[in-house]
Design a protein around this motif. Structure first.
Motif, PDB file in Angstrom:
ATOM      1  N   LEU A 184       0.837  -1.206   0.000  1.00 18.51           N
ATOM      2  CA  LEU A 184       0.000   0.000   0.000  1.00 18.51           C
ATOM      3  C   LEU A 184       0.868   1.251   0.000  1.00 18.51           C
ATOM      4  CD1 LEU A 184      -2.566   1.645   0.252  1.00 18.51           C
ATOM      5  CD2 LEU A 184      -2.598   1.140   2.710  1.00 18.51           C
ATOM      6  N   ALA A 187       2.290   1.909  -3.383  1.00 21.79           N
ATOM      7  CA  ALA A 187       1.282   2.478  -4.287  1.00 21.79           C
ATOM      8  C   ALA A 187       1.043   3.948  -3.967  1.00 21.79           C
ATOM      9  CB  ALA A 187      -0.024   1.687  -4.167  1.00 21.79           C
ATOM     10  N   VAL A 247      -8.574  -0.105   2.053  1.00 24.78           N
ATOM     11  CA  VAL A 247      -7.613  -0.949   1.332  1.00 24.78           C
ATOM     12  C   VAL A 247      -7.085  -2.028   2.256  1.00 24.78           C
ATOM     13  CG1 VAL A 247      -5.429  -1.018   0.085  1.00 24.78           C
ATOM     14  CG2 VAL A 247      -6.941   0.960  -0.170  1.00 24.78           C
ATOM     15  N   PRO A 249      -4.405  -4.969   1.328  1.00 20.64           N
ATOM     16  CA  PRO A 249      -3.608  -5.592   0.264  1.00 20.64           C
ATOM     17  C   PRO A 249      -2.936  -6.900   0.692  1.00 20.64           C
ATOM     18  CG  PRO A 249      -2.341  -3.871   1.319  1.00 20.64           C
ATOM     19  CD  PRO A 249      -3.650  -3.952   2.065  1.00 20.64           C
ATOM     20  N   VAL A 270     -10.707  -1.996  -1.708  1.00 25.83           N
ATOM     21  CA  VAL A 270      -9.722  -2.466  -2.674  1.00 25.83           C
ATOM     22  C   VAL A 270      -8.888  -3.518  -1.957  1.00 25.83           C
ATOM     23  CG1 VAL A 270      -7.828  -1.863  -4.214  1.00 25.83           C
ATOM     24  CG2 VAL A 270      -9.658  -0.197  -3.772  1.00 25.83           C
ATOM     25  N   THR A 271      -8.900  -4.734  -2.484  1.00 24.39           N
ATOM     26  CA  THR A 271      -8.262  -5.836  -1.787  1.00 24.39           C
ATOM     27  C   THR A 271      -7.668  -6.805  -2.797  1.00 24.39           C
ATOM     28  OG1 THR A 271      -8.609  -7.507  -0.064  1.00 24.39           O
ATOM     29  CG2 THR A 271     -10.435  -7.120  -1.587  1.00 24.39           C
ATOM     30  N   THR A 272      -7.299  -8.009  -2.350  1.00 19.89           N
ATOM     31  CA  THR A 272      -6.554  -8.932  -3.199  1.00 19.89           C
ATOM     32  C   THR A 272      -7.325 -10.217  -3.453  1.00 19.89           C
ATOM     33  OG1 THR A 272      -5.379  -9.568  -1.160  1.00 19.89           O
ATOM     34  CG2 THR A 272      -4.245  -8.101  -2.670  1.00 19.89           C
ATOM     35  N   LEU A 290      -7.728  -7.380  -6.692  1.00 20.10           N
ATOM     36  CA  LEU A 290      -6.522  -7.322  -7.511  1.00 20.10           C
ATOM     37  C   LEU A 290      -5.576  -8.472  -7.188  1.00 20.10           C
ATOM     38  CD1 LEU A 290      -5.794  -3.535  -6.896  1.00 20.10           C
ATOM     39  CD2 LEU A 290      -7.102  -4.515  -8.809  1.00 20.10           C
ATOM     40  N   LEU A 298      -2.548  -1.661  -7.744  1.00 15.16           N
ATOM     41  CA  LEU A 298      -3.219  -0.994  -6.630  1.00 15.16           C
ATOM     42  C   LEU A 298      -3.222   0.516  -6.849  1.00 15.16           C
ATOM     43  CD1 LEU A 298      -4.530  -0.916  -3.854  1.00 15.16           C
ATOM     44  CD2 LEU A 298      -2.252  -1.178  -2.822  1.00 15.16           C
TER      45      LEU A 298
END
Length: 346
Positions: A184, A187, A247, A249, A270-272, A290, A298
């Protein structure tokens, strides 16, 4: 000691037999077997307490040492009172830690022994299915984790902060390697260089904190990123209300409750794309899902959301709808009661 003395006098074969079973459990290391003696000692006391209260079903909420104690407790009851006396044991399977140490947690044997296993996701259930024979699959139920949607609610007003164009980004979680927080920050550094205005809060504590402090300093993010530290559960709703995007990640997860909490407050996430996350978050509908470890992707996802508050709002609304329809405490409690009832029948 009273419970042990009473059991030993009543049925020495059960006492020594269950102790021997405990000593054969888990990894064949002296320390592991010594801990099993402690679990046996706890199981004898728990069996005594349950017997006096006419209880016959013990459930462990994790597959760790609590499940060891529960398994031994039921075994004592079954050997003393016979298979028709109703002694049952069940446990909830979360992951991912146990899946990386299958022998240490004695997972296949626990699944075979248990009368039921409540798995928190379809992914979790599938990981147990691969460890045991198909005749044990029916005992693997899927019981979702949940959040209190009356506590985690949307903010009283539309997320807007006039005069401040920065998009507010929130991370909540332990600061440990598997959560991916350095990704993060990478990014954020990329976006800052590109002139995308952000304000970022990382909430939590852990072993990576010194490294993250240095990363913030090295990348010139001291005016952008705040490491808040650990906060109480009651402080979380206000933080979710403060943010525009959540977020997470992670490299490794089960099914994160923090995602449910954020979505319940109408935050886009927003995650994985790992483990069971896709069972909660639908990419491009309630957030972005993602590939893990991709700071570049990201950054692109956050840049797109920073430029499109309408999409953020729509994603947040869709996320809230998902949580309310599938991940509430009432739904989970109803499913868990049904699971317990079915375990008694089986």
């Amino acid at each position: 000691m009273r419970s042990h003395w009473q059991l030993l006098r009543r049925d020495p074969r059960t006492y020594t037999g269950v102790l021997a079973q405990a000593l054969r459990t888990g990894e064949p290391r002296p320390k592991t077997r010594l801990w099993q003696v402690f679990y046996f000692a706890e199981a004898v006391v728990l069996h005594d307490l349950m017997s006096h209260r006419q209880l016959r079903h013990v459930h462990a909420h994790f597959a760790n040492n609590g499940a060891d104690v529960a398994r031994l407790t039921a075994l004592i009851g079954q050997r003393l009172d016979g298979p028709r006396a109703g002694w049952k044991w069940t446990f909830t399977m979360h992951g991912p830690t146990e899946f990386e140490a299958v022998d240490r947690f004695d997972l296949p044997a626990k699944v075979r022994s248990a009368d039921g296993v409540a798995c928190i996701s379809d992914f979790c259930r599938s990981q147990l299915m691969r460890m045991v024979e198909p005749n044990h699959w029916d005992k693997l139920a899927m019981i979702r984790m949940s959040v209190d949607t009356d506590k985690f609610t949307p903010p009283p007003a539309v997320r807007d902060h006039p005069g401040d164009e920065r998009m507010r980004v929130l991370y909540v979680g332990r600061l440990v390697p598997e959560k991916g927080s350095p990704v993060l920050l990478d990014a954020v550094a990329d976006l800052t260089r590109r002139g995308v205005p952000l304000q970022v809060k990382l909430v939590g504590s852990g072993e990576l904190e010194p490294q993250l402090v240095e990363q913030v300093r090295r990348d010139g993010l001291t005016d952008v990123v705040e490491l808040v530290g650990a906060v109480g559960q009651d402080d979380l709703p206000a933080l979710y209300h403060w943010a525009d995007v959540f977020v997470l990640p992670s490299f490794q997860e089960g099914l994160p409750v923090v995602l449910m909490e954020a979505m319940a407050t109408q935050l886009p996430v927003v995650t994985t794309q790992i483990a069971a996350i896709s069972e909660l978050v639908e990419d491009a509908t309630s957030g972005r899902v993602l590939p893990p470890g991709r700071a570049d992707l990201l950054a692109e996802a956050l840049a797109e959301l920073a430029a499109d508050p309408v999409t953020r709002q729509k994603m947040g609304e869709a996320g809230r709808e998902t949580v309310v329809s599938q991940f509430t405490s009432d739904r989970s409690a109803t499913a868990l009661i049904g699971f317990f009832e079915q375990s008694k029948i089986d």
